[in-house]
Design a protein around this motif. Structure first.
Motif, short mmCIF file in Angstrom:
data_model
loop_
_atom_site.label_atom_id
_atom_site.label_comp_id
_atom_site.label_asym_id
_atom_site.label_seq_id
_atom_site.Cartn_x
_atom_site.Cartn_y
_atom_site.Cartn_z
N ARG A 267 -9.13 8.36 -11.14
CA ARG A 267 -8.64 9.55 -11.56
C ARG A 267 -9.63 10.54 -11.15
NH1 ARG A 267 -6.45 10.71 -17.49
NH2 ARG A 267 -4.94 9.25 -16.67
N SER A 268 -10.97 10.41 -11.21
CA SER A 268 -11.71 11.38 -10.88
C SER A 268 -11.75 11.73 -9.55
CB SER A 268 -13.24 11.00 -11.40
OG SER A 268 -13.21 10.75 -12.81
N ARG A 269 -11.78 10.47 -8.55
CA ARG A 269 -11.65 10.47 -7.48
C ARG A 269 -10.44 11.33 -6.71
NH1 ARG A 269 -12.74 4.99 -7.28
NH2 ARG A 269 -10.66 4.46 -6.36
N LEU A 270 -9.27 10.90 -7.38
CA LEU A 270 -8.13 11.96 -7.10
C LEU A 270 -8.34 13.30 -7.28
CD1 LEU A 270 -5.31 11.80 -5.98
CD2 LEU A 270 -4.55 11.43 -8.31
N ASN A 271 -9.04 13.77 -8.37
CA ASN A 271 -9.11 15.27 -8.60
C ASN A 271 -10.12 15.72 -7.68
OD1 ASN A 271 -7.65 15.00 -10.89
ND2 ASN A 271 -9.11 14.37 -12.36
N PHE A 272 -11.16 15.03 -7.34
CA PHE A 272 -12.02 15.49 -6.25
C PHE A 272 -11.38 15.61 -5.00
CE2 PHE A 272 -15.31 14.74 -3.03
CZ PHE A 272 -16.26 15.57 -3.37
N VAL B 29 0.24 14.25 -5.62
CA VAL B 29 1.26 13.74 -5.13
C VAL B 29 1.22 13.03 -3.52
CG1 VAL B 29 3.78 13.30 -4.47
CG2 VAL B 29 2.93 14.17 -6.85
N ALA B 30 0.64 14.45 -2.85
CA ALA B 30 0.35 14.30 -1.56
C ALA B 30 -0.69 13.20 -0.90
CB ALA B 30 0.19 15.52 -0.88
N ILE B 31 -1.91 13.38 -1.92
CA ILE B 31 -2.98 12.37 -1.80
C ILE B 31 -2.19 10.95 -1.89
CG2 ILE B 31 -5.06 11.43 -2.59
CD1 ILE B 31 -5.19 14.27 -1.00
N GLU B 32 -1.75 10.67 -3.15
CA GLU B 32 -1.06 9.20 -3.27
C GLU B 32 -0.33 8.91 -2.13
OE1 GLU B 32 -1.91 7.41 -5.56
OE2 GLU B 32 -3.07 8.81 -6.76
N ILE B 33 0.65 9.57 -1.66
CA ILE B 33 1.49 9.47 -0.38
C ILE B 33 0.55 8.83 0.85
CG2 ILE B 33 3.07 10.42 1.22
CD1 ILE B 33 4.41 12.08 -0.95
N ALA B 34 -0.24 9.63 0.99
CA ALA B 34 -1.19 9.41 1.99
C ALA B 34 -2.15 8.10 1.76
CB ALA B 34 -2.51 10.60 2.41
N GLU B 35 -2.39 7.76 0.61
CA GLU B 35 -3.29 6.59 0.45
C GLU B 35 -2.05 5.38 0.20
OE1 GLU B 35 -6.08 3.88 -1.22
OE2 GLU B 35 -6.17 5.78 -0.29
N ASP C 120 -0.15 0.37 6.06
CA ASP C 120 -0.61 0.56 7.31
C ASP C 120 -1.56 -0.72 7.56
OD1 ASP C 120 1.13 2.18 8.17
OD2 ASP C 120 -0.38 3.95 8.53
N ASP C 121 -2.42 -0.84 6.54
CA ASP C 121 -3.24 -1.95 6.43
C ASP C 121 -2.66 -3.27 5.94
OD1 ASP C 121 -5.39 -0.43 7.07
OD2 ASP C 121 -5.92 0.06 5.09
N GLU C 122 -1.34 -3.51 5.81
CA GLU C 122 -0.47 -4.43 5.22
C GLU C 122 -0.77 -4.84 3.80
OE1 GLU C 122 -1.14 -7.55 8.02
OE2 GLU C 122 -0.30 -6.74 9.66
N LEU C 123 -1.24 -3.79 3.09
CA LEU C 123 -1.23 -4.01 1.62
C LEU C 123 -0.08 -3.62 1.17
CD1 LEU C 123 -5.05 -3.31 1.23
CD2 LEU C 123 -4.03 -5.63 1.50
N ARG C 124 1.10 -4.36 1.38
CA ARG C 124 2.41 -3.53 0.90
C ARG C 124 2.49 -3.46 -0.50
NH1 ARG C 124 5.82 -6.46 5.64
NH2 ARG C 124 4.77 -5.51 7.55
N THR D 153 3.15 -0.08 -5.18
CA THR D 153 2.74 0.58 -6.60
C THR D 153 2.31 1.84 -6.52
OG1 THR D 153 1.97 -1.74 -7.05
CG2 THR D 153 1.24 -0.15 -8.26
N THR D 154 1.74 2.29 -5.43
CA THR D 154 1.18 3.76 -5.46
C THR D 154 2.04 4.88 -5.50
OG1 THR D 154 -0.77 2.84 -4.39
CG2 THR D 154 -0.43 5.30 -3.91
N PHE D 155 3.30 4.30 -4.59
CA PHE D 155 4.37 5.23 -4.32
C PHE D 155 5.26 5.12 -5.83
CE2 PHE D 155 4.40 3.50 0.32
CZ PHE D 155 3.65 4.80 0.71
N GLU D 156 5.44 4.15 -6.18
CA GLU D 156 6.30 4.36 -7.61
C GLU D 156 5.47 5.10 -8.64
OE1 GLU D 156 8.52 0.12 -7.43
OE2 GLU D 156 6.63 -0.03 -8.45
#
Length: 235
Positions: free
Chosen positions: A42-47, A57-63, A69-73, A78-81
């Motif tokens: 959470r702190s990283r996301l805020n930073f 949300v935009a940061i989460e979409i990019a992550e 892309d790294d095949e960690l589907r 989970t990140t998108f949800e």
């Protein structure tokens, strides 16, 4: 031997070291730069949001896209949800639904993929545009599945357009009011006896009707009993 090799015999002059490559990546990707500081997620996301000016949300979409892309589907899904529950904008919600659809399609769960694709289309998603949008993930499925999803998207889009046309023609038809249920007075079946306009529902009237039924039953039983005795005597 070159001077560079003499100064640093264990490092090639043409290939940067792993630490140097990581440093270059950290300079261009702030979410990786702060990961080494030891902050929680959470702190990283805020930073990152404060430093980049992007929404959470935009940061989460990019992550999620990076993880995909790294095949960690699974982690990407989970990140998108999670991002869906973070009050995204209309455009972000469209992108999230499409990305989740792509994840489930890659897993082979085409039914769930269609459900999220339908949700995205009802949210205003342009399916054809999403296929080539660099901000969305690639739909890595067989050509047959891609064709089926395209047909499905076309059917849903046609249905949405028809609903919009009906709504424009008659706004009330788009949101039909619930049926009005009229309370009807319960009718006693005894009131529907033919040949009787009124029925005495008093206690005396009920006693009379019950007594009549009992009397008729006794007479009928007596007749049947006597008839049975006569048959036995004859035999």
């Amino acid at each position: 031997m070159s001077q560079c090799a003499l100064r640093r015999p264990h490092v090639s002059c043409t290939t940067p070291s792993p630490k140097l490559r990581a440093g270059r990546v950290a300079l261009t990707q702030p979410h990786r730069r702060v990961a080494a500081v030891g902050l929680n997620r959470r702190s990283r996301l805020n930073f990152v949001c404060k430093s980049s000016g992007l929404s959470k949300v935009a940061i989460e979409i990019a992550e999620g896209k990076r993880l995909y892309d790294d095949e960690l589907r699974q982690r990407a899904l989970t990140t998108f949800e999670k991002a869906v529950k973070m009050d995204p904008t209309k455009e972000e919600l469209q992108m999230l639904y499409y990305n989740i659809c792509c994840c489930y399609a890659a897993f082979g769960d085409f039914e769930t993929a269609q459900q999220y694709l339908r949700s995205g289309l009802y949210a205003g998603l342009d399916y054809e545009k999403a296929l080539t949008d660099p901000q969305t993930i690639n739909m890595e499925v067989a050509p047959q599945v891609r064709i089926q999803l395209k047909k499905f998207a076309g059917l849903i889009t046609t249905s949405i357009n028809k609903d919009k046309a009906k709504s424009a023609a008659s706004p009330r038809s788009a949101f039909p009011s619930p049926p009005q249920f009229q309370e009807e007075e319960e009718v006693n079946p005894m009131m529907q006896i033919e040949g009787k306009d009124e029925l005495d529902v008093s206690v005396v009237g009920i006693i009379k009707r019950v007594g009549t039924v009992v009397l008729v039953s006794i007479v009928a039983f007596t007749v049947v009993f006597l008839a049975g005795l006569q048959l036995l005597q004859v035999s």
